[in-house]
Scaffold this motif. Structure first.
Motif, PDB file in Angstrom:
ATOM      1  N   ALA A  91       0.831  -1.210   0.000  1.00 45.35           N
ATOM      2  CA  ALA A  91       0.000   0.000   0.000  1.00 45.35           C
ATOM      3  C   ALA A  91       0.862   1.255   0.000  1.00 45.35           C
ATOM      4  O   ALA A  91       0.559   2.233  -0.712  1.00 45.35           O
ATOM      5  CB  ALA A  91      -0.932  -0.010   1.210  1.00 45.35           C
ATOM      6  N   VAL A  92       1.946   1.241   0.787  1.00 43.25           N
ATOM      7  CA  VAL A  92       2.848   2.398   0.831  1.00 43.25           C
ATOM      8  C   VAL A  92       3.430   2.669  -0.555  1.00 43.25           C
ATOM      9  O   VAL A  92       3.413   3.802  -1.054  1.00 43.25           O
ATOM     10  CB  VAL A  92       3.970   2.160   1.857  1.00 43.25           C
ATOM     11  N   VAL A  93       3.930   1.617  -1.200  1.00 41.72           N
ATOM     12  CA  VAL A  93       4.590   1.774  -2.498  1.00 41.72           C
ATOM     13  C   VAL A  93       3.579   2.132  -3.588  1.00 41.72           C
ATOM     14  O   VAL A  93       3.793   3.071  -4.377  1.00 41.72           O
ATOM     15  CB  VAL A  93       5.347   0.488  -2.858  1.00 41.72           C
ATOM     16  N   LEU A  94       2.477   1.402  -3.654  1.00 45.48           N
ATOM     17  CA  LEU A  94       1.492   1.663  -4.704  1.00 45.48           C
ATOM     18  C   LEU A  94       0.853   3.034  -4.532  1.00 45.48           C
ATOM     19  O   LEU A  94       0.529   3.712  -5.523  1.00 45.48           O
ATOM     20  CB  LEU A  94       0.421   0.568  -4.696  1.00 45.48           C
ATOM     21  N   GLY A  95       0.664   3.449  -3.278  1.00 41.09           N
ATOM     22  CA  GLY A  95       0.120   4.791  -3.047  1.00 41.09           C
ATOM     23  C   GLY A  95       1.053   5.865  -3.564  1.00 41.09           C
ATOM     24  O   GLY A  95       0.616   6.845  -4.182  1.00 41.09           O
ATOM     25  N   LEU A  97       3.259   5.504  -5.993  1.00 48.91           N
ATOM     26  CA  LEU A  97       3.283   5.447  -7.455  1.00 48.91           C
ATOM     27  C   LEU A  97       2.024   6.060  -8.057  1.00 48.91           C
ATOM     28  O   LEU A  97       2.092   6.778  -9.065  1.00 48.91           O
ATOM     29  CB  LEU A  97       3.434   3.995  -7.913  1.00 48.91           C
ATOM     30  N   ALA A  98       0.866   5.801  -7.433  1.00 50.15           N
ATOM     31  CA  ALA A  98      -0.388   6.352  -7.964  1.00 50.15           C
ATOM     32  C   ALA A  98      -0.426   7.865  -7.820  1.00 50.15           C
ATOM     33  O   ALA A  98      -0.717   8.602  -8.781  1.00 50.15           O
ATOM     34  CB  ALA A  98      -1.574   5.714  -7.245  1.00 50.15           C
ATOM     35  N   ALA A  99      -0.141   8.361  -6.605  1.00 48.85           N
ATOM     36  CA  ALA A  99      -0.156   9.805  -6.397  1.00 48.85           C
ATOM     37  C   ALA A  99       0.981  10.478  -7.159  1.00 48.85           C
ATOM     38  O   ALA A  99       0.834  11.604  -7.654  1.00 48.85           O
ATOM     39  CB  ALA A  99      -0.060  10.117  -4.908  1.00 48.85           C
ATOM     40  N   GLY A 100       2.129   9.779  -7.266  1.00 48.81           N
ATOM     41  CA  GLY A 100       3.238  10.324  -8.045  1.00 48.81           C
ATOM     42  C   GLY A 100       2.898  10.432  -9.515  1.00 48.81           C
ATOM     43  O   GLY A 100       3.283  11.397 -10.188  1.00 48.81           O
ATOM     44  N   ALA A 101       2.157   9.433 -10.041  1.00 49.73           N
ATOM     45  CA  ALA A 101       1.728   9.514 -11.443  1.00 49.73           C
ATOM     46  C   ALA A 101       0.814  10.713 -11.656  1.00 49.73           C
ATOM     47  O   ALA A 101       0.879  11.388 -12.692  1.00 49.73           O
ATOM     48  CB  ALA A 101       1.022   8.223 -11.834  1.00 49.73           C
ATOM     49  N   ALA A 102      -0.034  11.004 -10.667  1.00 50.43           N
ATOM     50  CA  ALA A 102      -0.887  12.188 -10.765  1.00 50.43           C
ATOM     51  C   ALA A 102      -0.049  13.463 -10.773  1.00 50.43           C
ATOM     52  O   ALA A 102      -0.369  14.432 -11.472  1.00 50.43           O
ATOM     53  CB  ALA A 102      -1.885  12.215  -9.607  1.00 50.43           C
ATOM     54  N   ALA A 103       1.045  13.469  -9.998  1.00 50.95           N
ATOM     55  CA  ALA A 103       1.920  14.637  -9.976  1.00 50.95           C
ATOM     56  C   ALA A 103       2.657  14.836 -11.292  1.00 50.95           C
ATOM     57  O   ALA A 103       3.128  15.948 -11.585  1.00 50.95           O
ATOM     58  CB  ALA A 103       2.928  14.502  -8.831  1.00 50.95           C
ATOM     59  N   ALA A 250       6.121   8.654   1.929  1.00 47.51           N
ATOM     60  CA  ALA A 250       5.669   8.275   0.590  1.00 47.51           C
ATOM     61  C   ALA A 250       4.440   9.048   0.143  1.00 47.51           C
ATOM     62  O   ALA A 250       4.296   9.368  -1.039  1.00 47.51           O
ATOM     63  CB  ALA A 250       5.387   6.771   0.552  1.00 47.51           C
ATOM     64  N   TRP A 251       3.524   9.354   1.070  1.00 48.60           N
ATOM     65  CA  TRP A 251       2.281  10.030   0.703  1.00 48.60           C
ATOM     66  C   TRP A 251       2.293  11.501   1.093  1.00 48.60           C
ATOM     67  O   TRP A 251       1.261  12.168   1.010  1.00 48.60           O
ATOM     68  CB  TRP A 251       1.093   9.343   1.373  1.00 48.60           C
ATOM     69  N   ASN A 252       3.422  11.990   1.509  1.00 50.81           N
ATOM     70  CA  ASN A 252       3.509  13.370   1.973  1.00 50.81           C
ATOM     71  C   ASN A 252       3.303  14.332   0.799  1.00 50.81           C
ATOM     72  O   ASN A 252       3.979  14.214  -0.226  1.00 50.81           O
ATOM     73  CB  ASN A 252       4.885  13.606   2.608  1.00 50.81           C
ATOM     74  N   PRO A 253       2.401  15.302   0.922  1.00 52.35           N
ATOM     75  CA  PRO A 253       2.204  16.269  -0.168  1.00 52.35           C
ATOM     76  C   PRO A 253       3.474  17.017  -0.547  1.00 52.35           C
ATOM     77  O   PRO A 253       3.655  17.386  -1.711  1.00 52.35           O
ATOM     78  CB  PRO A 253       1.145  17.228   0.402  1.00 52.35           C
TER      79      PRO A 253
END
Length: 492
Positions: A91-95, A97-103, A250-253
């Motif tokens: 979950a940490v890694v996929l989160g 990658l998903a939010a990073g792809a949005a960035a 990993a999920w830090n804005p």
């Protein structure tokens, strides 16, 4: 029938029977997925809306923080209810990658620094030192790609600003005086970046044609952010701590917006500083003797400082294990990084650094710098008091270096320095996040949030008041949590 997961203890290597995951754990993991989808949507909305100004940036950052916070709380809940460690790490890694792809969905939103990165890489690829000629030099006209430079037709102020997604800078070529528009800030001065950063810029641009634009450094930023996340996960597991804490990086804005979307090279210096801290702390299972650990830690530290000078503020927390060996290795790595560029450019390797420090208000005092003492004092007095306060923090951390945990000492040195100095660029705090997570000082994560507010309003009429309010609030949180922790740890 509920199955029980088989796992391996990170400390002993023995196979252990993990707690069975409850239905509530599965529900919490499903909630994590929804919260991460919301985080990705918030990141995408923040980076794709280009005309909202500081208010949009602040609102978008707030939405990202809310979604990331909900996702982390749900992940912690799933972990406590027996969710498999592998699912948590996934979950940490996929989160990320998903939010990073949005960035990656849009060019940099609030910074054009990566334009300078790309230009320095293009120049080095052509065999030219980035410290020698300024971007507006006529001698380099043949290297100018269209996504970084526009011709005389866009030389008017309004047309130039609209010519690039990150905003353009109207200028002139030198020495010809031909009107020119560029996406590079300060096009009439040489680069201010140290040599490890310049080597990174060259490495990223080396396999790419000149026409490849912003995405190259954004992807590099995402890759470095992922590498740091995996290192933090490994360090947490070796300490027997829940890997869900890695999500605070990993999920830090700040990571998603500044390391990925804005592609700041500070993520590289954060990675090197983290490596220095872990080696200096004595990573379990590393198999290195104390003297070699100190030398390796010093080498990583020297490279971190030779990437962006700001990691030097962690030094008081690093001087724990064989400080002389550490210092010698750090100095050797720092000097070695400069040698190739000094050989080519001589004293010009200093670049625009002195002018940058003066421009940012660190030399003469500025209403937004040293915001905490600036609440009561005029700018120059706030500068003097602020520097004295920073020195006091460093002395306190150094004096307690054998009492505090190594990562805690580094986190406190960096966090309080940023609080007092109040830089106008939030991405300087990227190095603080993994130190705060591994140093068990999560309250320091309010410092990057406060600096995001400073960055969004810098240069506006609200800049100084926002800086003072944001940094005062962050200081109260950090101080309050620290005093509460000290009181609870005191024996009754």
């Amino acid at each position: 029938m509920v199955s029980r997961a088989i796992d391996r203890s990170p400390s002993t290597g023995r196979t252990v029977l993990a707690r069975p995951a409850s239905a509530r754990a599965h529900a919490a993991l499903a909630g994590v997925g929804l919260a991460l989808a919301a985080l990705s949507a918030a990141v995408w909305w923040t980076v794709t809306v280009r005309d909202g100004g500081p208010v949009h940036v602040l609102v978008g950052t707030g939405l990202c923080c809310a979604a990331a916070g909900c996702a982390w709380l749900l992940l912690r809940s799933a972990e406590r209810r027996g969710a498999s460690e592998r699912w948590v790490i996934a979950a940490v890694v996929l989160g990320l990658l998903a939010a990073g792809a949005a960035a990656l969905a849009a060019p940099p939103l609030t910074s054009n620094d990566s334009a300078r990165y790309a230009w320095d890489g293009i120049v080095q690829k052509a065999g030219i030192s980035p410290y020698r000629d300024v971007p507006a030099a006529d001698a380099l006209a043949g290297l100018r790609p269209g996504w970084l430079f526009a011709g005389p037709g866009a030389a008017s102020a309004d047309a130039c600003v609209a010519a690039f997604p990150t905003g353009g800078v109207p200028t002139t070529s030198v020495p010809s005086g031909t009107p020119l528009c560029t996406a590079i800030n300060r096009p009439h001065v040489p680069t201010a970046y140290p040599p490890v950063a310049e080597a990174f810029f060259a490495l990223v641009r080396l396999p790419l044609p000149p026409g490849v634009a912003w995405l190259a450094f954004q992807i590099a930023g995402l890759g470095l952010a992922l590498a740091v996340a995996l290192v933090v996960v490994r360090a947490l597991r070796r300490e027997g701590r829940p890997p869900s804490w890695a999500a605070l990086w990993a999920w830090n804005p700040l990571v998603l917006l500044e390391a990925v979307n804005n592609a700041h090279v500070d993520v590289l210096s954060a990675a090197l500083l983290l490596g220095a801290g872990l080696l200096g702390a004595g990573v379990p299972g590393a198999g290195l003797p104390s003297a070699r650990r100190a030398a390796s830690s010093g080498a990583f530290f020297g490279l971190a400082v030779a990437t962006k000078l700001i990691p030097a503020v962690a030094l008081p927390g690093m001087l724990r294990n064989r400080p002389w060996r550490f210092g010698a290795a750090a100095l050797a790595a720092f000097v070695a990084a400069y040698v190739p560029y000094v050989a080519v450019s001589g004293p010009a390797v200093i670049g625009y650094l002195p002018g940058y420090l003066s421009e940012e208000g660190y030399a003469s005092g500025d209403k937004s710098r040293f915001a905490l003492p600036g609440i009561l004092l005029p700018p120059f007095a706030a500068l003097v008091v602020g520097l004295a306060a920073v020195l006091a923090v460093w002395v306190w951390v150094w004096a307690r270096r054998h009492v505090l945990e190594p990562m805690t000492a580094q986190a406190l040195a960096v966090g309080w320095t940023l609080l007092i100095v109040c830089p106008s660029y939030a991405w300087y705090a990227l190095m603080l996040v993994p130190l705060a997570v591994l140093g068990r000082r999560p309250e320091l994560l309010v410092v990057p949030l406060a600096l995001e507010a400073v960055t969004a309003t810098v240069g506006t009429d609200a800049g100084a008041p926002v800086a003072r309010v944001a940094m005062a609030a962050a200081a109260l949180v950090v101080l309050g949590v620290g005093l509460t922790r000290a009181r609870s740890a005191r024996p009754r």
